[in-house]
Design an enzyme around this catalytic site. Structure first.
Site, PDB file in Angstrom:
ATOM      1  N   PRO A   1       0.820  -1.222   0.000  1.00 36.74           N
ATOM      2  CG  PRO A   1       0.250  -0.743   2.223  1.00 36.74           C
ATOM      3  CD  PRO A   1       1.104  -1.655   1.384  1.00 36.74           C
ATOM      4  CD1 TRP A   2      -2.338   4.251  -1.540  1.00 31.73           C
ATOM      5  CD2 TRP A   2      -2.020   5.471   0.297  1.00 31.73           C
ATOM      6  NE1 TRP A   2      -3.574   4.552  -1.016  1.00 31.73           N
ATOM      7  CE2 TRP A   2      -3.406   5.303   0.112  1.00 31.73           C
ATOM      8  CE3 TRP A   2      -1.585   6.215   1.399  1.00 31.73           C
ATOM      9  CZ2 TRP A   2      -4.358   5.841   0.979  1.00 31.73           C
ATOM     10  CZ3 TRP A   2      -2.517   6.747   2.273  1.00 31.73           C
ATOM     11  CH2 TRP A   2      -3.886   6.557   2.054  1.00 31.73           C
TER      12      TRP A   2
ATOM     13  CE  LYS B   1       0.648  -2.672  -8.038  1.00 26.55           C
ATOM     14  NZ  LYS B   1       0.389  -1.225  -7.878  1.00 26.55           N
ATOM     15  N   PRO B   2       4.553  -2.376  -5.737  1.00 27.65           N
ATOM     16  CG  PRO B   2       6.191  -0.738  -6.058  1.00 27.65           C
ATOM     17  CD  PRO B   2       5.768  -2.110  -6.511  1.00 27.65           C
TER      18      PRO B   2
ATOM     19  CB  THR C   1      -7.530  -4.229  -3.062  1.00 30.60           C
ATOM     20  OG1 THR C   1      -7.858  -2.861  -3.239  1.00 30.60           O
ATOM     21  CG2 THR C   1      -6.432  -4.620  -4.030  1.00 30.60           C
TER      22      THR C   1
ATOM     23  CD  GLU D   1      -1.443  -8.518   7.871  1.00 32.12           C
ATOM     24  OE1 GLU D   1      -2.169  -7.774   8.560  1.00 32.12           O
ATOM     25  OE2 GLU D   1      -0.872  -9.511   8.325  1.00 32.12           O
TER      26      GLU D   1
ATOM     27  CB  CYS E   1      -4.447  -0.634   8.709  1.00 27.78           C
ATOM     28  SG  CYS E   1      -2.799  -1.224   9.070  1.00 27.78           S
TER      29      CYS E   1
ATOM     30  CD  GLU F   1      -9.084   1.272   6.564  1.00 28.81           C
ATOM     31  OE1 GLU F   1      -9.282   0.804   5.429  1.00 28.81           O
ATOM     32  OE2 GLU F   1      -8.141   0.925   7.284  1.00 28.81           O
TER      33      GLU F   1
HETATM   34  P1  NAD Z   1      -5.358  -0.400  -2.076  1.00 28.90           P
HETATM   35  O1  NAD Z   1      -6.056  -1.681  -1.826  1.00 28.90           O
HETATM   36  O2  NAD Z   1      -6.035   0.624  -2.895  1.00 28.90           O
HETATM   37  O3  NAD Z   1      -3.970  -0.679  -2.784  1.00 28.90           O
HETATM   38  C1  NAD Z   1      -3.078  -1.612  -2.245  1.00 28.90           C
HETATM   39  C2  NAD Z   1      -2.289  -2.205  -3.371  1.00 28.90           C
HETATM   40  O4  NAD Z   1      -3.162  -2.995  -4.175  1.00 28.90           O
HETATM   41  C3  NAD Z   1      -1.657  -1.198  -4.306  1.00 28.90           C
HETATM   42  O5  NAD Z   1      -0.371  -1.638  -4.663  1.00 28.90           O
HETATM   43  C4  NAD Z   1      -2.591  -1.196  -5.479  1.00 28.90           C
HETATM   44  O6  NAD Z   1      -1.947  -0.781  -6.667  1.00 28.90           O
HETATM   45  C5  NAD Z   1      -2.992  -2.651  -5.534  1.00 28.90           C
HETATM   46  N1  NAD Z   1      -4.254  -2.921  -6.236  1.00 28.90           N
HETATM   47  C6  NAD Z   1      -5.315  -2.101  -6.402  1.00 28.90           C
HETATM   48  N2  NAD Z   1      -6.277  -2.721  -7.123  1.00 28.90           N
HETATM   49  C7  NAD Z   1      -5.830  -3.961  -7.400  1.00 28.90           C
HETATM   50  C8  NAD Z   1      -6.375  -5.089  -8.090  1.00 28.90           C
HETATM   51  N3  NAD Z   1      -7.583  -5.036  -8.661  1.00 28.90           N
HETATM   52  N4  NAD Z   1      -5.648  -6.206  -8.155  1.00 28.90           N
HETATM   53  C9  NAD Z   1      -4.437  -6.281  -7.569  1.00 28.90           C
HETATM   54  N5  NAD Z   1      -3.849  -5.246  -6.913  1.00 28.90           N
HETATM   55  C10 NAD Z   1      -4.549  -4.103  -6.834  1.00 28.90           C
HETATM   56  O7  NAD Z   1      -4.945   0.127  -0.660  1.00 28.90           O
HETATM   57  P2  NAD Z   1      -4.167   1.475  -0.371  1.00 28.90           P
HETATM   58  O8  NAD Z   1      -5.193   2.537  -0.563  1.00 28.90           O
HETATM   59  O9  NAD Z   1      -2.884   1.558  -1.108  1.00 28.90           O
HETATM   60  O10 NAD Z   1      -3.765   1.298   1.138  1.00 28.90           O
HETATM   61  C11 NAD Z   1      -4.621   1.630   2.134  1.00 28.90           C
HETATM   62  C12 NAD Z   1      -5.313   0.397   2.652  1.00 28.90           C
HETATM   63  O11 NAD Z   1      -4.354  -0.529   3.137  1.00 28.90           O
HETATM   64  C13 NAD Z   1      -6.215   0.699   3.795  1.00 28.90           C
HETATM   65  O12 NAD Z   1      -7.411  -0.013   3.691  1.00 28.90           O
HETATM   66  C14 NAD Z   1      -5.409   0.224   4.990  1.00 28.90           C
HETATM   67  O13 NAD Z   1      -6.166  -0.069   6.104  1.00 28.90           O
HETATM   68  C15 NAD Z   1      -4.708  -0.943   4.433  1.00 28.90           C
HETATM   69  N6  NAD Z   1      -3.516  -1.281   5.223  1.00 28.90           N
HETATM   70  C16 NAD Z   1      -3.553  -2.396   6.002  1.00 28.90           C
HETATM   71  C17 NAD Z   1      -2.457  -2.733   6.774  1.00 28.90           C
HETATM   72  C18 NAD Z   1      -2.484  -3.956   7.640  1.00 28.90           C
HETATM   73  O14 NAD Z   1      -1.442  -4.374   8.090  1.00 28.90           O
HETATM   74  N7  NAD Z   1      -3.614  -4.573   7.880  1.00 28.90           N
HETATM   75  C19 NAD Z   1      -1.319  -1.944   6.748  1.00 28.90           C
HETATM   76  C20 NAD Z   1      -1.315  -0.806   5.936  1.00 28.90           C
HETATM   77  C21 NAD Z   1      -2.433  -0.502   5.164  1.00 28.90           C
END
Ligand code: NAD
Length: 519
Positions: A155-156, A180-181, A237, A255, A289, A390
C-alpha cells in the site's frame, strides 16, 4: 525538499533495471507541492510474466532457498544498507507521500531495519517437528520449505516499511519475490530493490514491478506460476485478489483495513489516554490501518477527557512535510482529502458535531497541498459511515458509554478486527477486555505499539495471515510430512486391503496386525 533532479525509476527484474513492455510511464507527484518527484514504468502483463519467470528460474536454481547462511548474511547487509541510506530513503518517502519527514526518518526507517534484522536472525530458528514413530513402524518428521514464487502487493501509507514487512519473512524463508508497490508510491520500493542487489540478494530473487493495481497487481494475483499472493491494502482489493487467486488455487495472505476502538474507563489515567488517542489517531495523518478511530469513554469522565483531547488535537502542527517542527504533513492526495471531508460532511448532516478541525488548513507555502486538519467529532451514530467505514484520515470520533459490557459491545460492532485498545488501571477490566475484544491485537494502556517479535494481522474483514514474528513464516513456508518405513518388510501389515479377503484380523489376510491403510 524534493529530489534535485527528476529521475526515472525503472522496474527491477532479474537483477537489473527494466523498462516496461508498454512503453508508458506513470508520474509520481508530491502531494504537498504538486512537483514531479519521479517517473516509473506503467507495466503490463508481459512485464509480470517476465518478472515471474525470473523469480521462478532463480527459485528453481536453489542457490537462495538452500543456503541459509547466504540469506542471513544478505538480509543483514540489506538492513545495514537501509540504515546507511536512511536519510535519502526518508526524504524520498516524504516527497512521494507528503507525510512528515520525522515520522519516516525516526519511525518507519528504524522499524524497517529492525524488522529485517529480526528476520535474518529468526530464520535460523525455523524448524520442523522432532522425529517420532507415530505409526510404530515409520519415522515421521516435518520439513519446512519455502512456498516458491511469492507475489506481494503493498500500500501507499508506509510504502518502504510495508514492503519490508512483506519481503522480510518471504526472502528469509527462501522464496523468490515479485513485489508490486502502490501506484502512488513506488519509488522507495525500487530503491530497496537496488539496495537488495548491492546486499547480495541474487538476480531474480527480488523483483519490483510498477504500474496500476488493476493491471499489474491483478496480473500478478492471477498468474498461474505464482504460488502465493500477499496483499496489504483495502478490503475491496482483497476480495478481488482472492477471486483472481482462485485460478491456480494459490495461497492468499491479506492484511486489510481496520477501525480501531479505543476504550477509556473511568479509572484510566486520562492524560495518558488523551495523549495516546491523539498520537494514535493522527499518526501519518490517520492513514494507518491500526489508527485509533473510535473513542468510547465512560460517561463520568467524558467531558474532562474530550476537553483535553480537543486541546491536544488543536496543538498538532500541520505544514511543510520536511520541516522539523511539522507533526503532520499532507494526506496522500487531493482525492483522499475529498474522501475524508466527505465522511465529515455526511456525519455533520446526520447530526454529528465537529469539535476541532473539520476542514483544510491554510498552508501558504503549499496552497494546493493535500492537507486536512486534525478533526474531532462528537455525537456520531454508531451505525453511521464515519463510525463504521475506514476513513483513513486525521479524524477521531468520540462517544460515551455507561457499562463495561456496553463498551465491549460497541467496540466489537464493526466488520473489521485488526487492533483495539483499552485504558484502565483495573486488572480485571483489562483482562476481560483482552478476552472479549475481537481483534488481532489488543493493547492495554497504549495504542499503535508493535514489535518485530510479535505478530500483526487481523480477524474478520481485516484479513488473515500474520506479518512480523515467527508466525509470518507460517504464511511463507509449507509443511511437508516425511515418513520413512523402518521394518523393511515387503508385505506391510496394511496390505490386507488389497492382498487377501479378510479384515486384517484373520488367517490368510497376510497381516499380523491391523493398523489400517492411511489415505
Ligand atoms: P489499495 O487496496 O487501494 O492498494 C493496495 C495495493 O493494491 C496497491 O499496490 C494497489 O496498486 C494494488 N491494487 C489495487 N487494485 C488492485 C487489483 N484489482 N488487483 C491487484 N492489486 C490491486 O490500498 P491502499 O489505498 O494503497 O492502502 C490503504 C489500505 O491498506 C487501507 O485499507 C489500509 O487499512 C490498508 N492497510 C492495512 C495494513 C495492515 O497491516 N492490515 C497496513 C497498511 C495498510
Amino acid at each position: 525538499m524534493l529530489a534535485e533532479t527528476i529521475r526515472d525509476f525503472p522496474m527491477f527484474i532479474d537483477g537489473a533495471s527494466a523498462e516496461s513492455s508498454t512503453g508508458h510511464w506513470l508520474e509520481v507527484h508530491s502531494p504537498a507541492s504538486g512537483a514531479l518527484v519521479g517517473r516509473v514504468p506503467s507495466g503490463g502483463s508481459a512485464d509480470v510474466d517476465r518478472a515471474v519467470a525470473a523469480a521462478r528460474a532463480a527459485f528453481e536454481d536453489g542457490r537462495w532457498s538452500r543456503s541459509l547462511p547466504e540469506r542471513v548474511a544478505a538480509l543483514s547487509r540489506l538492513a545495514d544498507l537501509i540504515e546507511a541510506n536512511a536519510e535519502e530513503l526518508a526524504a524520498l518517502e516524504t516527497a512521494q507521500t507528503g507525510s512528515a519527514y520525522k515520522l519516516r526518518r525516526y519511525s518507519d526507517l528504524p522499524f524497517a531495519i529492525d524488522n529485517l534484522r529480526f528476520f535474518a536472525g529468526a530464520v535460523r530458528h525455523l524448524e520442523g517437528k522432532a522425529a517420532f514413530e507415530y505409526s510404530g513402524s515409520h519415522t515421521s518428521f516435518i520439513r519446512r520449505e519455502p512456498v516458491g514464487v511469492v507475489g506481494q502487493v503493498s500500500p501507499w501509507n508506509y510504502p518502504l516499511w510495508m514492503a519490508v514487512w512483506k519481503i522480510g519473512p518471504a526472502l528469509a524463508a527462501g522464496n523468490s519475490v515479485v513485489l508490486k508497490p502502490a501506484t502512488a508510491t513506488p519509488l522507495t520500493s525500487l530503491r530497496l530493490a537496488h539496495l537488495a542487489a548491492e546486499a547480495g540478494i541474487p538476480p531474480g530473487i527480488f523483483n519490483v514491478i510498477t504500474g496500476r493495481g488493476d493491471v499489474v497487481g491483478a496480473a500478478l494475483a492471477a498468474h498461474p506460476d505464482v504460488d502465493l499472493i500477499a496483499l496489504t491494502g483495502d478490503g475491496e482489493t482483497g476480495r478481488k485478489i482472492m477471486a483472481l487467486a482462485a485460478g491456480n488455487l494459490k495461497r492468499v495472505h491479506l492484511e486489510l483495513g481496520g477501525k480501531a476502538p479505543f476504550i477509556v474507563h473511568a479509572d484510566a489515567d486520562l492524560e495518558a489516554a488523551a495523549r495516546g488517542a491523539t498520537a494514535g489517531a493522527l499518526i501519518n495523518g490517520g492513514q494507518d490501518c491500526t489508527a485509533a478511530t473510535r473513542v468510547y469513554v465512560h460517561g463520568s469522565v467524558a467531558r474532562a477527557f474530550t476537553d483535553r483531547l480537543a486541546e491536544l488535537f488543536a496543538s498538532v502542527r500541520v505544514g511543510d512535510p520536511m520541516a522539523a517542527d511539522t507533526d503532520m504533513g499532507t494526506l496522500i492526495s487531493q482525492a483522499q482529502v475529498d474522501r475524508v471531508s466527505g465522511f465529515v460532511e455526511r456525519a455533520v448532516q446526520a447530526g454529528a458535531r465537529v469539535l476541532v478541525g473539520g476542514g483544510r488548513p491554510d498552508v501558504p507555502a503549499f496552497p494546493h497541498g493535500a492537507f486536512y486538519l486534525p478533526t474531532l467529532i462528537l455525537d456520531a451514530a454508531q451505525d453511521s459511515g464515519i463510525m463504521q467505514k475506514e476513513v483513513f484520515g486525521p479524524v477521531l470520533v468520540v462517544r460515551s458509554f455507561e457499562t463495561e459490557a456496553e463498551a465491549l459491545r460497541l467496540a466489537n460492532d464493526t466488520a473489521y478486527g485488526l487492533v483495539a485498545s483499552v485504558w484502565t488501571k483495573d486488572l480485571g477490566v483489562a483482562m476481560r477486555a483482552t478476552r472479549e475484544l475481537n481483534f488481532g491485537q489488543v493493547l492495554v494502556n497504549d495504542h499503535l505499539m508493535i514489535t518485530s517479535e510479535m505478530p500483526h494481522g487481523g480477524f474478520k474483514q481485516s484479513g488473515f495471515g500474520k506479518d512480523m514474528s515467527m508466525y509470518s513464516f507460517d504464511e511463507y513456508t509449507r509443511v511437508k510430512h516425511v515418513m520413512i518405513e523402518l521394518t523393511g518388510e515387503r508385505r506391510k501389515p496394511w496390505h490386507w486391503t488389497i492382498f487377501g479377503d479378510g479384515d486384517g484380523q484373520g488367517e490368510g489376510d497376510g497381516a499380523d496386525q491391523s493398523d489400517g491403510a492411511k489415505s
